[in-house]
Design a protein around this motif. Structure first.
Motif, short mmCIF file in Angstrom:
data_model
loop_
_atom_site.label_atom_id
_atom_site.label_comp_id
_atom_site.label_asym_id
_atom_site.label_seq_id
_atom_site.Cartn_x
_atom_site.Cartn_y
_atom_site.Cartn_z
N LEU A 120 30.58 33.84 41.70
CA LEU A 120 31.84 33.13 41.56
C LEU A 120 32.59 33.10 42.89
O LEU A 120 32.12 33.60 43.90
N ASP A 159 37.55 31.03 37.95
CA ASP A 159 36.62 32.16 38.05
C ASP A 159 36.52 32.87 36.70
O ASP A 159 35.42 33.23 36.24
N HIS A 201 40.44 39.96 38.28
CA HIS A 201 40.12 39.15 37.10
C HIS A 201 40.99 39.56 35.92
O HIS A 201 41.48 38.70 35.17
#
Length: 338
Positions: free
Chosen positions: A62, A46, A317
């Protein structure tokens, strides 16, 4: 439907990074399931795609792990019906799972483990398929095989390493050596079942040789270029190295003298190319669901958010980018309350 997508490559907190958007529901192909997504996870892929692959024809969505409930089936679907709970790792060539609804080929979706809720179940598919294919496709091991041989797992505390160690210990007779550099990661790989733990920040060659082992197999899961000289030095003649990362430069010349085999594992290959054996991913996920339900395998989830928002996905992330995540990160899906 709601989805979280990105419009420009670059840092996760940049102007074109993750944002909530409205999209049409996916169109369902003949072999597709339309799934209400109730759990997702974040993987290194990702982060790499968000940073480097520009979206085409609209925002990029994603997410390549999911667990959810089937709400529609394509005309040629035979394995599932509306209401079935599934988990899967998706297809890198299609829109991802960071959305309320997601279309996936039934041949790469497995039965969700009954013992895990949707959010936790979403942490298992991608890494499990990667590890399974590495053992049984790349290394060509057979179940119950590997007696008298050893496997070196470089980066054992990550998502792939965590389940690879378990599968190797449950399904083969390999001795497993895992690398980990922090006390908490060393404790984790021992929990996963590693027979020996060595520190990849130290002298890897000396530490493994002190064990009296020359690994027949090496799973290079991270920083392969940094460890390449040690791998070639340590591995047994005619051994096999499988890697999943993307080293910029890898001089394979020194591997000639030991007649080594070198291969990449990429779990999206079967779905990308529609291989004749694509359904083996469904079969192995069903097998793994049984193993999770009977306690043979343990969940590798260590980080879990309470809700999926732009902020929580951005935070996930950022954590992934540190390279210090142990096991897997998971979040509820956008359809979790549906």
């Amino acid at each position: 439907m709601k989805a979280i997508g990105y419009t420009q490559t670059g840092p996760v907190d940049g102007s074109g990074a993750l944002q909530m958007i409205d999209l049409d529901r996916p169109q369902v192909g003949p072999r597709d399931l339309l799934v209400a997504v109730k759990g997702i996870s974040v993987n290194p892929v990702d982060v790499k795609l968000r940073a480097n692959r520009a979206p085409e024809g609209g925002p990029g969505i994603l997410g390549f792990d999911a667990a959810g409930v089937v709400v529609e089936t394509g005309a040629e679907v035979t394995g599932y019906t509306v209401g079935d709970a599934v988990f899967y790792a998706g297809d890198v060539t299609r829109a991802g799972t960071n959305a309320e609804f997601h279309a996936v080929d039934e041949r790469i979706a497995g039965r969700k483990p009954a013992s895990l809720d949707f959010t936790e179940a979403a942490g298992m598919p991608l890494t499990t398929i990667t590890a399974w294919e590495m053992l049984f496709d790349s290394f060509r091991l057979t179940e119950g095989g590997g007696a008298g041989q050893s496997l070196l797992v470089i980066g054992g505390a990550g998502g792939v390493g965590s389940i690879l160690i378990q599968l190797a210990k449950r399904l083969t007779k390999l001795t497993v050596i895992a690398t980990a550099s922090r006390p908490e990661t060393q404790d984790w790989v021992r929990k996963m079942g590693a027979d020996h733990v060595v520190d990849h920040r130290g002298d890897l060659v000396a530490q493994v040789r002190d064990l009296g082992l020359a690994p027949t197999y090496v799973a290079a899961l991270t920083a392969t270029d940094q460890h390449w000289a040690a791998i070639v030095d340590l591995i047994a003649p005619r051994g096999h190295v499988a890697l999943i990362d993307d080293p910029d430069n890898l001089n394979i010349g020194p591997a000639k003298f030991k007649a080594l085999s070198i291969s990449w594992e990429f779990m999206f290959t079967r779905s990308m190319f529609g291989t004749a054996d694509i359904a083996v991913q469904r079969d192995l996920l069903n097998r793994v669901a049984d193993m999770l339900d009977d306690g043979t395998l343990a969940s590798t989830v260590t980080e879990r958010a309470d809700v999926l928002t732009v902020d929580t996905l951005t935070a996930a992330h950022k954590r992934q980018e540190t390279g210090r995540v142990i096991g897997k990160q998971v979040l509820p899906g956008l359809s979790n309350k549906a």
